[in-house]
Design an enzyme around this catalytic site. Structure first.
Site, mmCIF file in Angstrom:
data_model
loop_
_atom_site.group_PDB
_atom_site.id
_atom_site.type_symbol
_atom_site.label_atom_id
_atom_site.label_comp_id
_atom_site.label_asym_id
_atom_site.label_seq_id
_atom_site.Cartn_x
_atom_site.Cartn_y
_atom_site.Cartn_z
ATOM 1 N N ASN A 57 0.823 -1.201 0.000
ATOM 2 C CA ASN A 57 0.000 0.000 0.000
ATOM 3 C C ASN A 57 0.862 1.257 0.000
ATOM 4 O OD1 ASN A 57 -2.558 1.638 0.695
ATOM 5 N ND2 ASN A 57 -1.181 2.145 2.377
ATOM 6 N N GLU A 58 0.781 2.022 -1.087
ATOM 7 C CA GLU A 58 1.309 3.403 -1.169
ATOM 8 C C GLU A 58 2.819 3.574 -1.038
ATOM 9 O OE1 GLU A 58 -2.697 5.923 0.004
ATOM 10 O OE2 GLU A 58 -1.037 5.971 1.425
ATOM 11 N N GLU A 83 -8.983 4.125 -3.305
ATOM 12 C CA GLU A 83 -9.072 4.833 -2.023
ATOM 13 C C GLU A 83 -9.550 6.253 -2.279
ATOM 14 O OE1 GLU A 83 -5.901 5.340 0.794
ATOM 15 O OE2 GLU A 83 -5.362 3.222 0.802
#
Length: 643
Positions: A329-330, A424
């Site tokens: 994630n990210e 998101e």
């Protein structure tokens, strides 16, 4: 499982103590140190008021657990006897009958130890010493200095990253036996069941005239994904019962979702979570457990991660709900766009090394490791590929669109800023007032009180909320005069307005856009957050009702960008009557965001935060029976009229 095997769960008779102290206390397994301390009244409830900071000492200590278990002669007669740990959190040293049998350093792995030669008939002593994960990562980071892995020393440990605090979560870096250990005795291992996946899952990323597609094709059909991000549902994982999982996953099912993204800062979820997703037809986007920080590049770390990845993929691959493995994630966008190099005065050499280790893990190693045990599902290395400020984030790959909230952009901006698959985005809101009452004292219940600040973890959280409230609902001069109950209601109306419209806009752009996945479904403690449900009782917030409507497949999702601030509202003089589990509402004038609550009731309503036309009668229902319900009805006119 094994043929003619004996499996003995080692759940009972556990005690714990702080290492180097004399007094032992009863412990619960599975569990964690904080829940044990809580049960023994050694610490106050970390979720209440500002107790979180009063229990920070716990994570700096080492803790020891012990039990004694019986072994029958028939068990000893088996050719193989193994101690199996499905979950040790995290730095654990295990002794059986005073002999060191295991050193564990990964919360996500299964650890098996051959103990045939050490076991004896009758009583056997098992002791597990847990080192403070915080102390360990701090010392690892210090050892590496001047080389620094940006964001947080948590990067060094294979442990749920949210335990180190997040912008919606408390800092409760716990330890313990978080899954039930067992003794397995068998003569020969049952051969592994062949792995069959009975559907075809494709992630289609094809260049087109506008960029590159990003959508799921399942059994040959493109599927538009409507969903939410899932974080661990409790700061203390052992509290998650089957009933609790049912509550959370049914929030997704009942809001017409067909996807949950298991976010990379939490855990690989319990099998029961995926069982429920299988049952309800909810597709799971599964991150590997890496979020927002670069990774160590040493062989030991890579070897540890390989064993974790292969164990978890093998454990979970038979769940048909899982449609994607995602590396992290990210992290990719963080390295390129969060300004780490500058803020940390990173040398060119360190920057190059960090990126090389990143590529080696997420682009070279993990896809290869996954493929060895599951060649049937797509893999992507990161989510998202481009930061939301980059033009490409709107034309290819998945996107985390945080221009709204983080960038303080208007909700309307999304009309021109919808990506191919938005994995998101969100808007914050306060918890429901009944939840706020649970973690505060009456003297804490005023705006921006220290206690409310302690339950708002987002950077400039109240400033951002107020900025949106000022634009959409009420002048900022009036906000400061509001009581907490009205403020909470208004933030929930903002949350409702934002998600209703953003989802409506996303869906209107299909097939250019093929997925809308809200941040976030759930909370792990009571907090102001982007969650569409509260921690207590998983009570739906206003936005949950907006999603439920916007995710329907039988009608087009509505978009109504009239700002509530611009409505000319009059007193709707709402009347209501209760019949059984029905509340029948009527308004003499148009009423906006009519919220019905019953004292003590925290379940779902058939609908809530509704608009009533003048003269219209509307019936909404609640679940179960309530004798003498105390009903409270709110509307936007009533709340705004007070200020």
């Amino acid at each position: 499982m094994t043929a003619n095997a004996q499996n003995v769960d080692l759940k009972s008779g556990w005690h714990y103590r702080e290492t180097k102290t004399t007094k032992w206390f009863p412990a619960t397994v599975p569990g964690e140190i904080h829940t044990d301390l809580l049960k023994n009244k050694t610490i106050p409830d970390p979720f209440y008021r500002d107790n979180e900071k009063k229990v920070q000492w716990v994570e700096k200590k080492d803790w020891e657990y012990k039990t004694t278990f019986q072994v029958a002669a028939s068990t000893l007669n088996k050719k193989n006897t193994e101690l199996v740990f499905d979950g040790l959190d995290t730095y654990a040293t295990v002794y059986l009958n005073d002999k060191l049998v295991l050193k564990a350093d990964n919360m996500f792995r299964q650890w098996r130890v051959d103990v045939k030669k050490i076991l004896k008939s009758g009583n056997n002593d098992l002791t597990i010493v847990f080192k403070s994960a915080q102390n360990v990562v701090d010392s690892l980071a210090k050892k590496d200095f001047p080389f620094v892995i940006p964001d947080n020393p948590r990067a060094y440990v294979r442990k749920a990253q949210y335990h180190f605090g997040w912008d919606w979560g408390p800092k409760l870096t716990t330890c313990g036996i978080w899954k039930t250990p067992r003794l397995e005795a068998y003569d020969e291992k049952t051969p592994e069941k062949p792995y069959v996946l009975d559907r075809k899952i494709e992630l289609v990323q094809q260049p087109d005239s506008l960029g590159k597609t990003f959508y799921f094709r399942i059994d040959g059909k493109p599927v538009y994904m409507k969903g939410a991000n899932y974080i661990p549902s409790d700061a203390f994982l052992s509290r998650m019962t089957k009933k609790e999982y049912e509550k959370v996953v049914s929030l997704a099912k009942d809001a017409n979702m067909n996807m949950l993204r298991v976010w990379g800062g939490g855990i690989y979820e319990d099998d029961y979570f995926y069982d429920l997703c299988d049952k309800y037809g909810i597709n799971v986007w599964q991150d590997f457990m890496f979020a927002g920080t670069m990774v160590p590049g040493d062989d030991a770390f890579f070897d540890n991660v390989k064993k974790e990845v292969q164990y978890q993929v093998k454990r979970l691959r038979h769940h048909k709900s899982i449609v994607l493995w995602c590396g992290n994630n990210e992290i990719d966008e963080a390295f390129k766009s969060w300004g780490w190099q500058k803020s940390m005065k990173m040398s060119k050499q360190d920057s190059t090394r960090l990126w090389k280790d990143y590529v080696r893990l997420f682009q070279d190693s993990i896809p290869k490791w996954v493929n060895q045990v599951d060649g049937k599902r797509p893999y992507i290395s990161t989510s998202p590929l481009f930061h939301w400020s980059k033009a490409k984030s709107l034309t290819e790959a998945d996107s985390h669109y945080w221009g709204t909230w983080w960038g303080l952009e208007d909700v309307e901006a999304v009309q021109n800023k919808t990506g191919r698959f938005v994995s998101e985005y969100g808007m914050q809101a306060m918890p429901t007032y009944s939840s706020i009452e649970k973690f505060t004292l009456p003297e804490d219940r005023y705006l921006y009180s220290d206690i409310l600040q302690a339950h708002q973890k987002a950077g400039k959280g109240f400033m951002k909320l107020d900025s949106y409230l000022n634009r959409y609902f009420i002048d900022s001069t009036k906000i400061k005069k509001m009581n907490v109950e009205d403020y909470s209601y208004l933030t929930q109306c903002l949350h409702y307005y934002s998600l209703k419209n953003i989802i409506g806009i996303h869906r209107s752009k299909a097939p250019y856009n093929m997925g809308t996945v809200v941040w976030q479904l759930n909370d792990c403690w009571p907090v102001a957050s982007w969650s569409v449900s509260d921690y207590y009782d998983r009570q739906p917030k206003a936005a949950w009702y907006a999603m439920k409507e916007a995710y329907r497949d039988d009608k087009t999702a509505e978009i109504d960008l009239t700002r509530p601030k611009d409505l000319k509202l009059e007193d709707p003089k709402i009347t209501w009557k209760v019949q059984g589990n029905k509340v029948i509402l009527k308004a003499s004038k148009f009423a906006k965001y009519v919220n019905v609550s019953i004292k003590g009731y925290t379940g779902k309503w058939s609908d809530n935060y509704i608009d009533l036309k003048a003269g219209e009668e509307k019936t909404i229902t609640f679940e179960g029976k309530i004798t003498k319900p105390e009903v409270k009805v709110y509307s936007l006119f009533n709340v705004l009229g007070r200020y």
